[in-house]
Write an enzyme that holds these catalytic residues in place. Structure first.
Site, PDB file in Angstrom:
ATOM      1  N   HIS A 165     -27.979  66.207-137.613  1.00  0.00           N
ATOM      2  CA  HIS A 165     -27.353  66.839-136.438  1.00  0.00           C
ATOM      3  C   HIS A 165     -27.063  65.726-135.438  1.00  0.00           C
ATOM      4  O   HIS A 165     -27.864  64.790-135.310  1.00  0.00           O
ATOM      5  CB  HIS A 165     -28.328  67.813-135.739  1.00  0.00           C
ATOM      6  CG  HIS A 165     -28.375  69.204-136.299  1.00  0.00           C
ATOM      7  ND1 HIS A 165     -29.560  69.915-136.388  1.00  0.00           N
ATOM      8  CD2 HIS A 165     -27.405  70.036-136.755  1.00  0.00           C
ATOM      9  CE1 HIS A 165     -29.307  71.116-136.883  1.00  0.00           C
ATOM     10  NE2 HIS A 165     -28.008  71.216-137.121  1.00  0.00           N
ATOM     11  N   CYS A 221     -33.997  69.704-129.888  1.00  0.00           N
ATOM     12  CA  CYS A 221     -33.795  70.821-130.827  1.00  0.00           C
ATOM     13  C   CYS A 221     -34.404  72.117-130.285  1.00  0.00           C
ATOM     14  O   CYS A 221     -33.921  73.201-130.581  1.00  0.00           O
ATOM     15  CB  CYS A 221     -34.450  70.515-132.169  1.00  0.00           C
ATOM     16  SG  CYS A 221     -33.819  69.068-133.003  1.00  0.00           S
TER      17      CYS A 221
HETATM   18  N1  ARG Z   1     -35.231  72.551-139.892  1.00  0.00           N
HETATM   19  C1  ARG Z   1     -34.136  72.677-138.977  1.00  0.00           C
HETATM   20  C2  ARG Z   1     -32.825  72.478-139.702  1.00  0.00           C
HETATM   21  O1  ARG Z   1     -32.784  71.650-140.581  1.00  0.00           O
HETATM   22  C3  ARG Z   1     -34.264  71.706-137.849  1.00  0.00           C
HETATM   23  C4  ARG Z   1     -33.221  71.875-136.805  1.00  0.00           C
HETATM   24  C5  ARG Z   1     -33.309  70.867-135.709  1.00  0.00           C
HETATM   25  N2  ARG Z   1     -32.401  71.165-134.660  1.00  0.00           N
HETATM   26  C6  ARG Z   1     -31.614  70.278-134.048  1.00  0.00           C
HETATM   27  N3  ARG Z   1     -30.953  70.666-132.990  1.00  0.00           N
HETATM   28  N4  ARG Z   1     -31.447  69.066-134.498  1.00  0.00           N
HETATM   29  O2  ARG Z   1     -31.846  73.121-139.424  1.00  0.00           O
END
Ligand code: ARG
Length: 284
Positions: A183, A277
């Protein structure tokens, strides 16, 4: 006689920090039950009590800084719902809902959409895959606003155009190339209306060039700070809340006049998430 040369002092905190309104989701049902990023290992035990204590310290940190924190209840069947940043994008009191790429998280989208609707943020559902503020980071305000938009692992290029149309903003597409930084918010942090921090190696050569051109004064974070998700940070323009383990980055921020505020969210890191996150900004 000793003359003390005064260095020009940075603008006072009150004028640089802006009060924010955040949405968070308690990790009541947090767990690592599937694998959708390289950080996740369902064989490794998760201490949900510890995750909750760490998350609560993060929430209190925001309150102590003078921000507002709203809460959305966690759904039992959605162990990643604590990562509220992925729930949508809110600009000028209007929201775009998320559309997750992995079916494991799809059930979160309608829950966030409903919450945003009840909160009066007039959300519209998304046509294309976007994982909210995980990949869509707002820099600046008013006519100078741009959205930095990540792609490569989650949010689609089509969604970048959709964001531009929905909010009438300029969108800069950036390609992520390292699966650990899946992300945009794992590799880039917005510090204030003109300044960002990022880890260059997470981006394609063309995106690195674009970032250098747009943000020549950016703070460049090294591999060690990136690897503890130090860039997964939340700034109010002056205070930068980030992983306590990102000590070098904290030093770089201090040198630039920001006040780093370290918090330990190591238990949430087991799912590949950090400070940012857990935090969706609700922009008025
Ligand atoms: N386990 C989650 C996923 O892979 C973690 C999300 C983390 N969120 C972020 N905004 N980077 O989607």
């Amino acid at each position: 006689m000793t003359v003390l040369l005064e260095t020009p002092s940075p603008a006072p905190v009150e004028s640089r920090a802006r009060r924010r309104r955040y949405l968070m989701c308690p990790p009541d049902h947090f767990g690592v039950r599937y694998v959708i990023n390289p950080w996740m290992d369902p064989g490794r035990a998760v201490d949900r009590g510890l995750a909750h204590r760490q998350w609560d310290i993060l929430r209190r940190t925001y309150l102590d800084l003078g921000h507002t924190v709203e809460l959305i209840p966690a759904l039992p069947e959605q162990p990643d719902m604590v990562f509220a940043a992925n729930g949508g994008l809110v600009i000028d009191g209007c929201a775009l809902g998320a559309r997750f790429v992995h079916p494991e998280r799809a059930g979160e989208a309608p829950a966030y959409l409903d919450w945003l609707r009840v909160a009066g943020l007039r959300p519209v559902g998304a046509e294309h895959v976007n994982e909210g503020e995980g990949d869509l980071l707002v820099v600046g305000a008013g006519a100078d606003r741009v959205v930095l938009a990540g792609t490569g692992f989650r949010t689609s290029r089509e969604a970048h155009a959709e964001v531009g149309r929905r909010f009438g903003v300029a969108v800069v597409s950036l390609r992520l190339v390292d699966p650990r930084y899946y992300h945009l918010d794992t590799a880039l942090a917005v510090l204030d209306d003109r300044t960002i921090a990022y880890h260059p190696a997470a981006f394609s050569p063309a995106s690195r060039r674009a970032l250098r051109r747009l943000f020549p004064d950016a703070v460049l974070a090294g591999a060690q700070d990136a690897a503890v998700l130090g860039l997964n940070a939340v700034s109010d323009g002056h205070h930068v809340v980030l992983a306590a383990q990102a000590t070098r980055l904290a030093g770089q921020l201090r040198e630039r006049g920001y006040q780093p505020v370290g918090v330990d969210v190591s238990e949430l890191l087991k799912a590949g998430g950090g400070v940012k996150c857990c935090t969706l900004e609700l922009r008025p």
